[in-house]
Motif scaffolding. Structure first.
Motif, PDB file in Angstrom:
ATOM      1  N   ARG A 160       0.839  -1.240   0.112  1.00 48.78           N
ATOM      2  CA  ARG A 160       0.058   0.044  -0.083  1.00 48.78           C
ATOM      3  C   ARG A 160       0.842   1.378  -0.097  1.00 48.78           C
ATOM      4  NH1 ARG A 160      -2.261   0.110   4.650  1.00 48.78           N
ATOM      5  NH2 ARG A 160      -1.634  -1.802   5.242  1.00 48.78           N
ATOM      6  N   GLN A 161       1.935   1.182   0.627  1.00 47.31           N
ATOM      7  CA  GLN A 161       2.970   2.282   0.485  1.00 47.31           C
ATOM      8  C   GLN A 161       3.431   2.501  -0.582  1.00 47.31           C
ATOM      9  OE1 GLN A 161       5.561   2.828   3.921  1.00 47.31           O
ATOM     10  NE2 GLN A 161       7.073   3.720   2.915  1.00 47.31           N
ATOM     11  N   VAL A 162       3.843   1.302  -1.463  1.00 48.72           N
ATOM     12  CA  VAL A 162       4.562   1.809  -2.844  1.00 48.72           C
ATOM     13  C   VAL A 162       3.482   1.663  -4.079  1.00 48.72           C
ATOM     14  CG1 VAL A 162       5.938   0.234  -4.425  1.00 48.72           C
ATOM     15  CG2 VAL A 162       6.538   0.461  -2.124  1.00 48.72           C
ATOM     16  N   GLU A 214       9.381  -1.990  -8.688  1.00 50.04           N
ATOM     17  CA  GLU A 214       8.222  -1.877  -7.727  1.00 50.04           C
ATOM     18  C   GLU A 214       8.360  -2.906  -6.596  1.00 50.04           C
ATOM     19  OE1 GLU A 214       4.320   0.150 -10.164  1.00 50.04           O
ATOM     20  OE2 GLU A 214       4.886  -2.040 -10.677  1.00 50.04           O
ATOM     21  N   ARG A 215       9.012  -4.193  -7.457  1.00 52.05           N
ATOM     22  CA  ARG A 215       9.321  -5.259  -6.399  1.00 52.05           C
ATOM     23  C   ARG A 215      10.454  -4.935  -5.436  1.00 52.05           C
ATOM     24  NH1 ARG A 215       9.661 -10.705  -9.851  1.00 52.05           N
ATOM     25  NH2 ARG A 215      10.575 -11.223  -7.857  1.00 52.05           N
ATOM     26  N   HIS A 216      11.414  -4.252  -5.941  1.00 55.18           N
ATOM     27  CA  HIS A 216      12.374  -3.867  -5.155  1.00 55.18           C
ATOM     28  C   HIS A 216      12.094  -2.939  -3.832  1.00 55.18           C
ATOM     29  CE1 HIS A 216      15.921  -4.874  -8.295  1.00 55.18           C
ATOM     30  NE2 HIS A 216      15.289  -6.021  -7.729  1.00 55.18           N
ATOM     31  N   ASP A 231      12.354  -3.142  -0.072  1.00 54.46           N
ATOM     32  CA  ASP A 231      13.053  -2.451   0.908  1.00 54.46           C
ATOM     33  C   ASP A 231      12.121  -1.863   1.937  1.00 54.46           C
ATOM     34  OD1 ASP A 231      15.303  -2.759  -0.581  1.00 54.46           O
ATOM     35  OD2 ASP A 231      14.913  -0.747  -1.974  1.00 54.46           O
ATOM     36  N   VAL A 232      10.842  -1.656   1.542  1.00 51.98           N
ATOM     37  CA  VAL A 232      10.128  -0.981   2.682  1.00 51.98           C
ATOM     38  C   VAL A 232       9.985  -1.927   3.849  1.00 51.98           C
ATOM     39  CG1 VAL A 232       7.647  -0.386   3.077  1.00 51.98           C
ATOM     40  CG2 VAL A 232       8.833   0.646   1.056  1.00 51.98           C
ATOM     41  N   VAL A 281      11.424 -11.096  -1.573  1.00 53.94           N
ATOM     42  CA  VAL A 281      10.470 -11.300  -2.329  1.00 53.94           C
ATOM     43  C   VAL A 281      10.915 -12.310  -3.267  1.00 53.94           C
ATOM     44  CG1 VAL A 281       8.888 -10.215  -3.931  1.00 53.94           C
ATOM     45  CG2 VAL A 281       9.343  -8.926  -1.892  1.00 53.94           C
ATOM     46  N   THR A 282      10.459 -13.523  -3.696  1.00 53.03           N
ATOM     47  CA  THR A 282      10.606 -14.246  -4.249  1.00 53.03           C
ATOM     48  C   THR A 282       9.953 -14.522  -5.692  1.00 53.03           C
ATOM     49  OG1 THR A 282       9.293 -16.048  -3.332  1.00 53.03           O
ATOM     50  CG2 THR A 282      11.681 -15.708  -2.786  1.00 53.03           C
TER      51      THR A 282
END
Length: 891
Positions: free
Chosen positions: A583-585, A616-618, A622-623, A693-694
């Motif tokens: 939700r943040q990204v 976006e995945r990164h 990170d978040v 995240v895989t």
């Protein structure tokens, strides 16, 4: 009228009449009774069963559906398809019979210019339940239908239920008269081919009890509210409005069939056997596309096995038509382009979908080679023993171990003069299915017979559930259940269900897997396999007794595996962190729609259109890890549901909550992460450990899935990635930061080289066309060219060579061109006949079938076939040369 247009008109019609448009659910729902969604009402079952309060009084949808019971009939009839779309409108205690009939009549007979479907009222017939005078009168009043076009039928035809105790009611089915050329007059009670059902209106007003068949169960009484559930077959309406004879010829399916026929060198509508193969291909390619789009991958059981079977039947049907090359890369993109107007995610997710499908085709091509070898050995052993029948066990092994379809085994055994013990094979298949069903019933208790659990709950009260506060409890055995009966004891090796007075075990719910652990007792122990809540307040443990005898009323020590619980807590808290990061990204609309977590692993489904970018995945990763590093507090408190909502707590779709008391799990300050949740969690975010995240993929219409690993599993994942990079740097002799560029460069050069090699090979093959034509042999007045091509020559190039040589032969003289080649351990054959040859009575299709012992397909001027051993190329050409000479002598 195109299928997508019919779909849009249906939805618009009901939205204009106060219905909420609901997007199609995924073909996969968390329902222990269903492999796939098989009807439009399935996503609304909780509302009809009274398990949830519907958020709207009226709804409309076009639901994706899969039915697998009639796979063997696909292609043989005009109706059977595995994937279909069900238009539906639903009323939850709002309008009833009059509203349903009015809405239906206005849509099907309304002018196309005004958004209707434009069916001629004079062609419409309906059926009603035999004593439903109200429905009959409403059809006369609203539609003006004469009584002779309102037919009455019994419970088996016009009374609906889900097949289990619950809601039911009479229904009214709408039929279209297709005309006298399709069958006798007299309405649907006489002929349901001429009179084709398009829409079923279910008047859900009663509650049924248990029964033994479709029309043998008691009606217990009226429901508190009367509901409407309707289903219109979109494909059926499409083929009626598009003026074609069957569902395989509608705009969303036929182009795949047409391309398959073109690849195979045959013509649709000329040969029944070929037509069946082409219909199977067109149906199964689309069904496979939709299943993979919703997250199913090929496997050996459950949903994966159904997908694997569909893909392999499509591939095999192409081979039976004589097409030996990979076919899905030619066909799947066509189906994507046809379906993405209604389901855009098929376009955005096609890279993933196609990768899975093409890999499965390649694996099946290898399977055919391996399975053929095993079959040949079994056939030889059978013949040596003097047998005339391949055993059911051998057939089952080929099917179960090698994925060899039974119909392929039957065909290939027949070619070698043997029958197959089909009864023995079916018996083994039934036993396997029963074992699988028993395993599923043993693991899940939803929608099962809960009378024994109800009796235990009534006698002993609710389980004292202590999963939040402890990992061990001293407990007493209140009940032991073995299958469908209560038992006094369970012995070593037995799997039973046990009910304790108190337990520390977390029961599977909210996406979190059940705890693992042991139950210890005097003289023995038992392994806890699963923990469920079949009834509210009751916890049931599925156990395997390891040693000793567990008896009723025994005192036991229930112990959760602490490592398992730690991993589960890390994964569940990690799910909340990833949800907050999403939700943040991506923004506040990226809301979780489902989740699953087990120790070290989590997956989270969320509403979103289109795949995520690498960045976006990164960012999500990170978040999430920043939250772990900040060591945010994790707290759980109880409060009334309205208070929780006011505080900003997120309630997940599909979950039911007690309005008087809900558990609110908060991570970090303010509203960074605040959700209603009953799972187990860590005390602070740092205890989650690293989060990696895989994967990210599509799981249905406007729905995506993120997968991740946590804790020690994340360490292991990263370690494997590190080792892989180290191996690549060593092999390529290049620094780590240039590995990707180096591999990309190598792959590009390899592909360019392969393309150049293929072009050179094709040019070399085609360059021989002139010489071959110039040296044509005269066989009884027929110009004949027979030649072999080098191994590895593509099927397309073989056909081009045959066409090129044919084009260089004299136009006014009968001519036959035969080109044969080997691909792996199999030979293929293409035959082309000049127009003058066709006029003289020569047929490419007949020549191919005669040379290959009945195999192959095509038409008079071009045909192809294969399947014979590679070392038989020359004998096949010799046989064909003899056939042409004999045919020329007769022409």
């Amino acid at each position: 009228m195109r299928t997508a247009e019919i779909r849009r008109r249906f939805l618009d019609h009901f939205v204009q009449r106060g219905h909420t448009e609901v997007a199609s659910a995924s073909l996969i729902l968390d329902d222990p009774n269903l492999l796939f969604v098989n009807a439009g009402m399935v996503p609304f079952k909780p509302y009809f069963l009274g398990q949830q309060t519907p958020p709207y009084p009226r709804a409309t949808s076009v639901q994706k559906c899969i039915r697998t019971g009639d796979i063997e009939e696909v292609g043989k009839t005009t109706r059977h398809g595995t994937f279909f779309q069900m238009n539906g409108n639903f009323s939850f205690g709002d309008y009833f019979k009059e509203g349903a009939i009015t809405n239906a009549w206005e849509l099907i007979t309304g002018s196309p210019d005004a958004g209707g479907l434009g069916f001629d009222p004079a062609r419409i017939w309906v059926t009603v339940y035999h004593d439903d005078d109200e429905a009959s009168q409403l059809w006369q009043k609203i539609a003006g239908l004469p009584e002779q076009r309102i037919q009455r039928r019994g419970m088996a035809d016009n009374f609906w239920s889900m097949g289990v105790p619950g809601p039911c009611g009479p229904c009214s089915e709408i039929y279209i008269d297709r005309g006298a050329e399709f069958g006798p007059d007299g309405g649907p009670v006489v002929d349901e081919d001429r009179f084709l059902e398009i829409w079923n209106l279910v008047f859900m007003q009663y509650e049924r009890g248990d029964g033994t068949s479709k029309d043998d169960y008691p009606i217990l009484g009226e429901l508190p509210a009367k509901n409407i559930d309707t289903g219109m077959g979109l494909e059926r309406v499409a083929y009626l409005l598009q003026g074609v004879d069957n569902l395989y010829e509608i705009d969303e399916i036929y182009p795949v069939l047409e391309r398959a026929a073109e690849l195979a060198g045959c013509q649709y509508g000329k040969n029944h056997t070929n037509d069946v193969h082409l219909r199977v291909i067109s149906d199964h390619v689309r069904s496979s596309l939709m299943l993979i789009g919703d997250g199913v991958t090929p496997g050996n059981e459950g949903r994966g096995y159904v997908l694997r079977r569909l893909l392999r039947r499509a591939v095999r049907a192409m081979r039976l038509l004589g097409y030996e090359d990979p076919s899905l890369p030619e066909l799947l993109p066509i189906s994507r382009d046809l379906m993405k107007a209604s389901y855009p995610e098929l376009g955005t997710g096609f890279d993933r979908i196609s990768q899975i499908a093409y890999a499965e085709e390649e694996a099946f091509r290898r399977t055919l080679s391996a399975g053929t070898t095993i079959l040949d050995v079994a056939v030889e052993a059978t013949k040596k023993a003097g047998g005339q029948q391949l055993s059911g066990g051998d057939a089952f092994k080929l099917h179960d171990t090698y994925g060899f379809p039974i119909d392929l085994t039957l065909e290939m055994a027949s070619e070698q003069g043997l029958k197959v013990d089909e009864d023995g094979f079916r018996k083994l298949m039934t036993e396997q299915r029963e074992r699988a069903r028993a395993d599923a019933r043993a693991k899940k208790t939803g929608h099962a017979d809960t009378s024994l659990f109800r009796a235990a709950l009534d006698e002993h009260g609710e389980t004292d559930w202590l999963a939040y506060s402890t990992l061990e409890t001293d407990s007493k055995v209140l009940a032991l259940i073995n299958g469908t009966a209560a038992v006094p004891a369970a012995h070593a090796g037995e799997i039973v269900q046990v009910i304790l007075d108190r337990t520390p075990f977390y029961a599977e719910s909210g996406g979190q897997n059940a705890d693992a652990g042991v139950i210890e007792f005097d003289g023995g122990s038992a392994e806890v396999l699963d923990v469920q809540r079949p009834l509210k307040g009751l916890v049931v443990h599925q156990i395997r007794v390891v040693d000793g005898e567990l008896t009723l009323d025994a005192d036991v020590r229930a112990k959760v595996d602490p490592e398992w619980r730690l991993g589960a807590r890390q994964a569940h808290s990690g799910t909340h962190v990833v949800h907050a990061a999403l939700r943040q990204v991506l923004g506040p609309t990226a809301l979780q729609s489902g989740s699953y977590n087990r120790p070290g692993y989590l997956r989270l489904d969320f509403a979103w259109k289109g795949g995520l970018s690498q960045q976006e995945r990164h960012d999500i990763e990170d978040v999430s890890n920043l939250a772990v590093r900040r060591d945010l507090p994790v707290t759980a408190t109880y409060m009334p549901l309205p208070e929780a909502r006011a505080a900003g707590a997120i309630a997940l779709f599909g979950e039911t909550y007690n309005p008087e008391k809900v558990r609110v799990v908060r991570i970090g300050p303010g509203q960074w992460s605040i959700e209603l949740c009953g799972g187990t969690h860590v005390e602070s975010s740092s205890q989650i450990g690293p989060l990696v995240v895989t994967g990210e993929s599509s799981v249905g219409s406007s729905s995506r899935r993120v997968e991740a690993v946590t804790g020690i599993e994340a360490f292991h994942y990263l370690a494997k990635e590190r080792d892989l990079v180290s191996q690549l740097t060593e092999i390529l002799k290049t620094p780590r930061d240039t590995v990707a560029d180096r591999i990309s460069s190598m792959v590009t050069r390899l592909r360019d080289a392969e393309k150049e090699l293929a072009k050179m090979r094709a040019d070399a093959v085609l360059s021989s066309a002139g010489a071959l034509a110039a040296n044509a042999e005269d066989l009884s007045g027929v110009a004949y060219v027979g030649t072999e091509v080098p191994e590895g020559t593509g099927g397309g190039d073989v056909r081009k060579l045959a066409q090129e040589v044919r084009g260089r032969l004299a136009a006014d003289h009968p001519g036959v061109v035969a080109v044969a080649g080997a691909a792996g351990d199999k030979a293929s054959l293409v035959v082309a006949v000049t127009k003058a040859g066709v006029r003289s009575g020569l047929s490419a299709a007949e020549l191919v079938r005669s040379a290959l012992g009945g195999k192959g397909g095509g038409n008079a001027d071009m045909a192809q076939g294969g399947g014979v051993p590679a070392d038989q190329v020359r004998p096949v050409l010799d046989s064909l040369r003899k056939l042409v000479g004999e045919a020329g002598g007769k022409a």
